[in-house]
Design a protein around this motif. Sequence first.
Motif, PDB file in Angstrom:
ATOM      1  N   UNK A   1      -2.527  -0.560   6.140  1.00 29.83           N
ATOM      2  CA  UNK A   1      -1.432  -1.187   6.888  1.00 29.83           C
ATOM      3  C   UNK A   1      -0.874  -2.458   6.252  1.00 29.83           C
ATOM      4  N   UNK A   2      -1.067  -2.661   4.947  1.00 29.98           N
ATOM      5  CA  UNK A   2      -0.471  -3.819   4.282  1.00 29.98           C
ATOM      6  C   UNK A   2       1.044  -3.677   4.288  1.00 29.98           C
ATOM      7  N   UNK A   3       1.734  -4.794   4.479  1.00 29.65           N
ATOM      8  CA  UNK A   3       3.197  -4.802   4.528  1.00 29.65           C
ATOM      9  C   UNK A   3       3.767  -4.714   3.112  1.00 29.65           C
ATOM     10  N   UNK A   4       4.590  -3.730   2.847  1.00 24.07           N
ATOM     11  CA  UNK A   4       5.240  -3.596   1.532  1.00 24.07           C
ATOM     12  C   UNK A   4       6.369  -4.611   1.437  1.00 24.07           C
ATOM     13  N   UNK A   5       6.403  -5.360   0.314  1.00 27.51           N
ATOM     14  CA  UNK A   5       7.432  -6.397   0.178  1.00 27.51           C
ATOM     15  C   UNK A   5       8.262  -6.296  -1.089  1.00 27.51           C
ATOM     16  N   UNK A   6       7.900  -5.434  -2.031  1.00 25.64           N
ATOM     17  CA  UNK A   6       8.718  -5.360  -3.227  1.00 25.64           C
ATOM     18  C   UNK A   6       8.276  -4.285  -4.201  1.00 25.64           C
ATOM     19  N   UNK A   7       9.171  -3.967  -5.099  1.00 25.23           N
ATOM     20  CA  UNK A   7       8.923  -2.991  -6.151  1.00 25.23           C
ATOM     21  C   UNK A   7       9.627  -3.520  -7.397  1.00 25.23           C
ATOM     22  N   UNK A   8       8.845  -3.743  -8.445  1.00 20.62           N
ATOM     23  CA  UNK A   8       9.378  -4.303  -9.683  1.00 20.62           C
ATOM     24  C   UNK A   8       8.791  -3.505 -10.837  1.00 20.62           C
ATOM     25  N   UNK A   9       9.586  -2.611 -11.408  1.00 23.88           N
ATOM     26  CA  UNK A   9       9.067  -1.733 -12.457  1.00 23.88           C
ATOM     27  C   UNK A   9       7.965  -0.865 -11.874  1.00 23.88           C
ATOM     28  N   UNK A  10       6.774  -0.941 -12.480  1.00 21.87           N
ATOM     29  CA  UNK A  10       5.636  -0.160 -11.998  1.00 21.87           C
ATOM     30  C   UNK A  10       4.734  -0.963 -11.063  1.00 21.87           C
ATOM     31  N   UNK A  11       5.179  -2.132 -10.639  1.00 23.58           N
ATOM     32  CA  UNK A  11       4.365  -2.972  -9.751  1.00 23.58           C
ATOM     33  C   UNK A  11       4.911  -2.939  -8.326  1.00 23.58           C
ATOM     34  N   UNK A  12       4.041  -2.585  -7.404  1.00 22.69           N
ATOM     35  CA  UNK A  12       4.356  -2.568  -5.979  1.00 22.69           C
ATOM     36  C   UNK A  12       3.745  -3.824  -5.364  1.00 22.69           C
ATOM     37  N   UNK A  13       4.510  -4.540  -4.573  1.00 23.92           N
ATOM     38  CA  UNK A  13       4.015  -5.768  -3.951  1.00 23.92           C
ATOM     39  C   UNK A  13       3.796  -5.554  -2.459  1.00 23.92           C
ATOM     40  N   UNK A  14       2.741  -6.203  -1.956  1.00 26.19           N
ATOM     41  CA  UNK A  14       2.423  -6.107  -0.535  1.00 26.19           C
ATOM     42  C   UNK A  14       1.896  -7.440  -0.032  1.00 26.19           C
ATOM     43  N   UNK A  15       1.904  -7.578   1.290  1.00 25.02           N
ATOM     44  CA  UNK A  15       1.413  -8.794   1.945  1.00 25.02           C
ATOM     45  C   UNK A  15       0.326  -8.406   2.936  1.00 25.02           C
ATOM     46  N   UNK A  16      -0.739  -9.213   2.979  1.00 23.27           N
ATOM     47  CA  UNK A  16      -1.804  -9.018   3.963  1.00 23.27           C
ATOM     48  C   UNK A  16      -2.062 -10.337   4.675  1.00 23.27           C
ATOM     49  N   UNK A  17      -2.517 -10.213   5.912  1.00 19.07           N
ATOM     50  CA  UNK A  17      -2.932 -11.378   6.695  1.00 19.07           C
ATOM     51  C   UNK A  17      -3.924 -10.885   7.749  1.00 19.07           C
ATOM     52  N   UNK A  18      -5.095 -10.510   7.287  1.00 20.43           N
ATOM     53  CA  UNK A  18      -6.114  -9.985   8.190  1.00 20.43           C
ATOM     54  C   UNK A  18      -7.478 -10.017   7.515  1.00 20.43           C
ATOM     55  N   UNK A  19      -8.495 -10.035   8.317  1.00 19.38           N
ATOM     56  CA  UNK A  19      -9.881  -9.929   7.848  1.00 19.38           C
ATOM     57  C   UNK A  19     -10.260 -11.018   6.849  1.00 19.38           C
ATOM     58  N   UNK A  20      -9.676 -12.188   7.008  1.00 22.97           N
ATOM     59  CA  UNK A  20     -10.017 -13.301   6.132  1.00 22.97           C
ATOM     60  C   UNK A  20      -9.254 -13.322   4.819  1.00 22.97           C
ATOM     61  N   UNK A  21      -8.318 -12.413   4.631  1.00 21.92           N
ATOM     62  CA  UNK A  21      -7.520 -12.393   3.402  1.00 21.92           C
ATOM     63  C   UNK A  21      -6.057 -12.577   3.774  1.00 21.92           C
TER      64      UNK A  21
ATOM     65  N   UNK B   1      10.104  -7.831   4.135  1.00 21.47           N
ATOM     66  CA  UNK B   1       9.542  -6.496   4.104  1.00 21.47           C
ATOM     67  C   UNK B   1      10.431  -5.571   3.275  1.00 21.47           C
ATOM     68  N   UNK B   2       9.819  -4.682   2.513  1.00 19.77           N
ATOM     69  CA  UNK B   2      10.562  -3.751   1.659  1.00 19.77           C
ATOM     70  C   UNK B   2      11.428  -2.806   2.487  1.00 19.77           C
ATOM     71  N   UNK B   3      11.016  -2.525   3.711  1.00 17.95           N
ATOM     72  CA  UNK B   3      11.816  -1.584   4.493  1.00 17.95           C
ATOM     73  C   UNK B   3      13.019  -2.232   5.170  1.00 17.95           C
ATOM     74  N   UNK B   4      13.182  -3.566   5.031  1.00 19.85           N
ATOM     75  CA  UNK B   4      14.412  -4.211   5.503  1.00 19.85           C
ATOM     76  C   UNK B   4      15.527  -3.760   4.553  1.00 19.85           C
ATOM     77  N   UNK B   5      16.515  -3.114   5.066  1.00 20.47           N
ATOM     78  CA  UNK B   5      17.601  -2.620   4.219  1.00 20.47           C
ATOM     79  C   UNK B   5      17.317  -1.255   3.608  1.00 20.47           C
ATOM     80  N   UNK B   6      16.105  -0.729   3.814  1.00 15.94           N
ATOM     81  CA  UNK B   6      15.792   0.594   3.287  1.00 15.94           C
ATOM     82  C   UNK B   6      16.507   1.647   4.131  1.00 15.94           C
ATOM     83  N   UNK B   7      16.788   2.759   3.510  1.00 14.97           N
ATOM     84  CA  UNK B   7      17.458   3.861   4.204  1.00 14.97           C
ATOM     85  C   UNK B   7      16.462   5.014   4.347  1.00 14.97           C
ATOM     86  N   UNK B   8      16.150   5.393   5.569  1.00 19.73           N
ATOM     87  CA  UNK B   8      15.200   6.472   5.775  1.00 19.73           C
ATOM     88  C   UNK B   8      15.844   7.800   5.433  1.00 19.73           C
TER      89      UNK B   8
END
Length: 178
Positions: free
Chosen positions: A93-113, A134-141
């Motif tokens: 359930x990490x929040x997806x926040x970006x995609x840059x080339x082959x790197x996917x970025x995510x955000x966590x805020x749980x379990x001490x991390x 969030x990566x899905x802001x502006x995303x088209x399903x």
Amino acid sequence: MSGPAAPAAASAAPAPAELAKPPYRFAFASKSDKPDRKHPDPRIVEWGEDGCGPYPVAQVEAMPLRDAVLLPDWVVEFDDKDREIQRWGRPMAAELIGLDGARLSFRVDAHGQRGEFAVDPAGALQPLRSEAKSLDVGARQIECPALPTFAESDYAQCFIVKDAAGAERRLAWEAPCT
């Protein structure tokens, strides 16, 4: 007689948060629904439970991609012919926040991390400083094709997202179970 007034001290900007250091503490799905008391996995530091059931919280230095116990949440990039191009693992359930080339970025805020991270298809993790939305802001399903990674899933959802360069890319990931 006193000299000219000293200029007001410029207010110091808050120091940026320190980047996370390994091992990182993330939640994962698991092939087991309870701790193995006979042969405990030293990476697992606790077990949580939510509406989907029990899950392990583990300390890892890289994303476990082919692990006997810890299962990442998959994110799959696919082409316009509905073929999987590459995939990444992310914590549960990490929040997806970006995609840059082959790197996917995510955000966590749980379990001490807490923080932002980038992961590559091989599972290498890199802590980041990011204020990305969030990566899905502006995303088209879009309609999901039959992707092998999600063949057994009722939760797959597909989107066209913009990457860091502004290119449109097709991604699939699972929504949290309900």
